[in-house]
Motif scaffolding. Structure first.
Motif, PDB file in Angstrom:
ATOM      1  N   SER A  21      64.497  24.150  14.450  1.00 46.31           N
ATOM      2  CA  SER A  21      64.299  23.633  13.095  1.00 46.31           C
ATOM      3  C   SER A  21      64.200  24.769  12.088  1.00 46.31           C
ATOM      4  CB  SER A  21      63.039  22.765  13.052  1.00 46.31           C
ATOM      5  OG  SER A  21      63.195  21.606  13.828  1.00 46.31           O
ATOM      6  N   ALA A  22      63.521  25.862  12.458  1.00 50.76           N
ATOM      7  CA  ALA A  22      63.401  27.004  11.559  1.00 50.76           C
ATOM      8  C   ALA A  22      64.760  27.635  11.272  1.00 50.76           C
ATOM      9  CB  ALA A  22      62.443  28.034  12.159  1.00 50.76           C
ATOM     10  N   VAL A  23      65.572  27.793  12.325  1.00 52.81           N
ATOM     11  CA  VAL A  23      66.916  28.365  12.131  1.00 52.81           C
ATOM     12  C   VAL A  23      67.772  27.436  11.280  1.00 52.81           C
ATOM     13  CG1 VAL A  23      69.052  29.035  13.292  1.00 52.81           C
ATOM     14  CG2 VAL A  23      66.846  29.706  14.257  1.00 52.81           C
ATOM     15  N   SER A  24      67.659  26.147  11.500  1.00 51.69           N
ATOM     16  CA  SER A  24      68.418  25.181  10.686  1.00 51.69           C
ATOM     17  C   SER A  24      68.036  25.289   9.213  1.00 51.69           C
ATOM     18  CB  SER A  24      68.154  23.756  11.206  1.00 51.69           C
ATOM     19  OG  SER A  24      68.887  22.806  10.467  1.00 51.69           O
ATOM     20  N   ILE A  25      66.748  25.480   8.943  1.00 45.22           N
ATOM     21  CA  ILE A  25      66.293  25.649   7.554  1.00 45.22           C
ATOM     22  C   ILE A  25      66.855  26.941   6.961  1.00 45.22           C
ATOM     23  CG2 ILE A  25      64.258  26.106   6.128  1.00 45.22           C
ATOM     24  CD1 ILE A  25      62.703  24.223   8.001  1.00 45.22           C
ATOM     25  N   LEU A  26      66.820  28.045   7.742  1.00 48.80           N
ATOM     26  CA  LEU A  26      67.356  29.311   7.246  1.00 48.80           C
ATOM     27  C   LEU A  26      68.851  29.210   6.954  1.00 48.80           C
ATOM     28  CD1 LEU A  26      65.464  31.822   9.588  1.00 48.80           C
ATOM     29  CD2 LEU A  26      65.063  31.394   7.156  1.00 48.80           C
ATOM     30  N   LEU A  27      69.581  28.510   7.808  1.00 50.96           N
ATOM     31  CA  LEU A  27      71.024  28.321   7.569  1.00 50.96           C
ATOM     32  C   LEU A  27      71.264  27.529   6.300  1.00 50.96           C
ATOM     33  CD1 LEU A  27      72.299  27.608  11.197  1.00 50.96           C
ATOM     34  CD2 LEU A  27      72.710  29.662   9.818  1.00 50.96           C
ATOM     35  N   ALA A  28      70.413  26.525   6.059  1.00 55.02           N
ATOM     36  CA  ALA A  28      70.565  25.708   4.848  1.00 55.02           C
ATOM     37  C   ALA A  28      70.308  26.549   3.604  1.00 55.02           C
ATOM     38  CB  ALA A  28      69.622  24.518   4.899  1.00 55.02           C
ATOM     39  N   ILE A  29      69.281  27.410   3.676  1.00 50.93           N
ATOM     40  CA  ILE A  29      68.967  28.279   2.535  1.00 50.93           C
ATOM     41  C   ILE A  29      70.108  29.288   2.292  1.00 50.93           C
ATOM     42  CG2 ILE A  29      67.389  30.083   1.721  1.00 50.93           C
ATOM     43  CD1 ILE A  29      65.158  28.612   3.226  1.00 50.93           C
ATOM     44  N   ALA A  30      70.620  29.821   3.422  1.00 51.34           N
ATOM     45  CA  ALA A  30      71.712  30.809   3.286  1.00 51.34           C
ATOM     46  C   ALA A  30      72.973  30.196   2.738  1.00 51.34           C
ATOM     47  CB  ALA A  30      71.971  31.442   4.654  1.00 51.34           C
ATOM     48  N   THR A  83      62.035  14.619   1.812  1.00 50.33           N
ATOM     49  CA  THR A  83      63.268  14.698   1.029  1.00 50.33           C
ATOM     50  C   THR A  83      63.518  16.151   0.633  1.00 50.33           C
ATOM     51  OG1 THR A  83      62.035  14.245  -1.009  1.00 50.33           O
ATOM     52  CG2 THR A  83      63.001  12.354   0.146  1.00 50.33           C
ATOM     53  N   GLY A  84      64.680  16.392   0.076  1.00 47.30           N
ATOM     54  CA  GLY A  84      65.036  17.744  -0.324  1.00 47.30           C
ATOM     55  C   GLY A  84      65.802  18.459   0.768  1.00 47.30           C
ATOM     56  N   SER A  85      66.441  19.551   0.388  1.00 46.25           N
ATOM     57  CA  SER A  85      67.330  20.252   1.311  1.00 46.25           C
ATOM     58  C   SER A  85      66.588  20.841   2.504  1.00 46.25           C
ATOM     59  CB  SER A  85      68.090  21.353   0.571  1.00 46.25           C
ATOM     60  OG  SER A  85      67.180  22.290  -0.003  1.00 46.25           O
ATOM     61  N   ILE A  86      65.353  21.349   2.268  1.00 42.95           N
ATOM     62  CA  ILE A  86      64.593  21.962   3.362  1.00 42.95           C
ATOM     63  C   ILE A  86      64.217  20.904   4.395  1.00 42.95           C
ATOM     64  CG2 ILE A  86      62.517  23.242   3.972  1.00 42.95           C
ATOM     65  CD1 ILE A  86      64.580  24.832   2.373  1.00 42.95           C
ATOM     66  N   ALA A  87      63.714  19.761   3.928  1.00 46.09           N
ATOM     67  CA  ALA A  87      63.325  18.696   4.849  1.00 46.09           C
ATOM     68  C   ALA A  87      64.526  18.147   5.603  1.00 46.09           C
ATOM     69  CB  ALA A  87      62.627  17.567   4.079  1.00 46.09           C
ATOM     70  N   ILE A  88      65.644  17.996   4.902  1.00 47.42           N
ATOM     71  CA  ILE A  88      66.855  17.487   5.555  1.00 47.42           C
ATOM     72  C   ILE A  88      67.327  18.464   6.630  1.00 47.42           C
ATOM     73  CG2 ILE A  88      69.297  16.973   5.175  1.00 47.42           C
ATOM     74  CD1 ILE A  88      68.475  15.865   2.429  1.00 47.42           C
ATOM     75  N   ALA A  89      67.234  19.759   6.340  1.00 42.72           N
ATOM     76  CA  ALA A  89      67.633  20.765   7.326  1.00 42.72           C
ATOM     77  C   ALA A  89      66.713  20.739   8.544  1.00 42.72           C
ATOM     78  CB  ALA A  89      67.625  22.149   6.694  1.00 42.72           C
TER      79      ALA A  89
END
Length: 396
Positions: A387-396, A108-114
């Motif tokens: 997946s790493a890029v998707s997480i970075l986009l979510a953080i940005a 759960t959470g934004s990082i996991a969802i990304a």
């Protein structure tokens, strides 16, 4: 190693377990690993026999690399070593995907969802790569390209298993109508000591399970689950990725899995070694009603691989004669063209419409596709990078 020493089920299991732990790259790569191990190193068979065996398993429905491994196991001591080969090659990826299923619902959470969203984007890129390769090899001329386009239209208009079966049958008939002579090779078939009686019994069981499933599925959910995965394994022509639309119809359309859960598992399957069909363990574990969990994973795993194994046992004693029939070759060329259309339709729905929600997603999918097709990056590396890029986009 003395070739006589690797005839026991345990030794065959150990050999294929090592391959199951290290065979990244999809079915074409798996066939290369098998050739190195069993033709060049262990000399279980020669180049001609191996080429003929690969031809048989690409001709039959089912996961070609797993069928080749099963047949190689059969050549040692019969059914016991065949099952040992299948189990060794299948177990590592099945356990990894079952483990992913066990933790996926707790993420759960934004990082996991990304991260999960990145896996869905990977699925788009990987299936696009498969479609690119299959279209170039299976639809090289205008008639077969036309069959593929017609197939895509049919399965788009007629959703569900009926549309897919109708498309495959239509492709076979059009292949017969448009048939052209193709020279057959003179390879020597793999010698497996299976009786004609056992082969015929395997073929009868294959069709009985395929026909009887719908008759009892309505009264028992366990039977319905078994039949859904068995039907998916029985109707796959043209490569492992073609199972995507069949599995989507089997588990997403009736509401057993959500599209997001389905696509996340499909993306995760690209990061593990071994056969793609082990995604069935992930799906069986996450079904929204029993059988699920470990029992659902085992049931789905056995059901999806069983038809391909039955067909291998049924075809091996007769293959040397059947493969020379031009009408059978023509029908298969039509079927292979049709599955290109089926996969093209699946690339749009459910993949694209479920995973691509913005121009950033589209750009990431296009970049992943380019790295796979043109830069030849391994699929597992693309899984982690996307997946790493998707997480970075979510953080940005």
């Amino acid at each position: 190693m003395d070739k006589r020493q690797d005839r026991s089920p345990w030794e065959v299991f150990r050999i294929f377990l090592r391959l199951g732990l290290s065979s990244f790259g999809g079915p074409i790569a798996h066939l290369g690993y098998f050739r190195h191990e069993f033709v060049l190193r262990r000399q279980w068979l020669d180049e001609q026999a191996y080429a003929d065996l690969v031809g048989l398993c690409q001709f039959l429905p089912g996961p070609a690399s797993s069928q080749v491994g099963f047949a190689l196991g059969l050549s040692r001591r019969g059914l016991s070593t065949g099952l040992a080969a299948w189990l060794g090659f299948t177990l590592p990826s099945a356990l990894l995907l079952f483990l992913f299923a066990s933790i996926a619902m707790s993420l759960t959470g934004s990082i996991a969802i990304a991260a999960i969203h990145g896996l869905k984007i990977v699925a788009v890129a990987v299936v696009a790569q498969a479609l690119w390769g299959m279209a170039r090899s299976l639809t090289p001329d205008l008639p077969r390209a036309a069959i593929a386009v017609l197939a895509a239209l049919v399965v788009s208009l007629l959703s569900g298993s009926f549309g897919q079966i109708l498309t495959i049958v239509t492709g076979a008939l059009l292949g017969l109508f448009l048939r052209r002579g193709v020279a057959t090779t003179g390879t020597v078939p793999l010698r497996v000591t299976l009786s004609h009686r056992l082969a015929i019994a395997s073929l009868i069981l294959f069709f009985l399970l395929l026909i009887a499933g719908p008759l009892f599925a309505g009264s028992n959910h366990t039977v319905a689950v078994f039949h859904a995965f068995y039907r998916s394994g029985a109707l796959v022509f043209g490569g492992g990725h073609v199972v995507l639309p069949l599995l989507s119809d089997a588990v997403v359309r009736p509401g057993w899995l959500s599209p997001a859960t389905f696509l996340a598992g499909y993306g995760a399957a690209q990061a593990v070694p071994g056969p793609l069909f082990t995604i069935s363990a992930y799906m069986g574990a996450l079904l929204n009603a029993p059988p699920n969990g470990a029992w659902g994973a085992m049931l789905a795993l056995i059901a999806i691989f069983l038809p391909g194994m039955l067909l291998v046992m049924g075809a091996l004693p007769f293959w040397d004669r059947l493969r020379r029939r031009p009408d059978l070759q023509a029908a298969m060329r039509g079927i292979n063209a049709a599955v290109v259309g089926i996969l093209a339709a699946a690339l749009y729905s459910p993949l694209w419409i479920s995973a691509i929600t913005s121009w950033r997603d589209a750009a990431l999918a296009a970049a992943s596709f380019a790295l796979l097709v043109f830069a030849k990056f391994p699929s597992w590396a693309i899984v982690f990078a996307t997946s790493a890029v998707s997480i970075l986009l979510a953080i940005a």
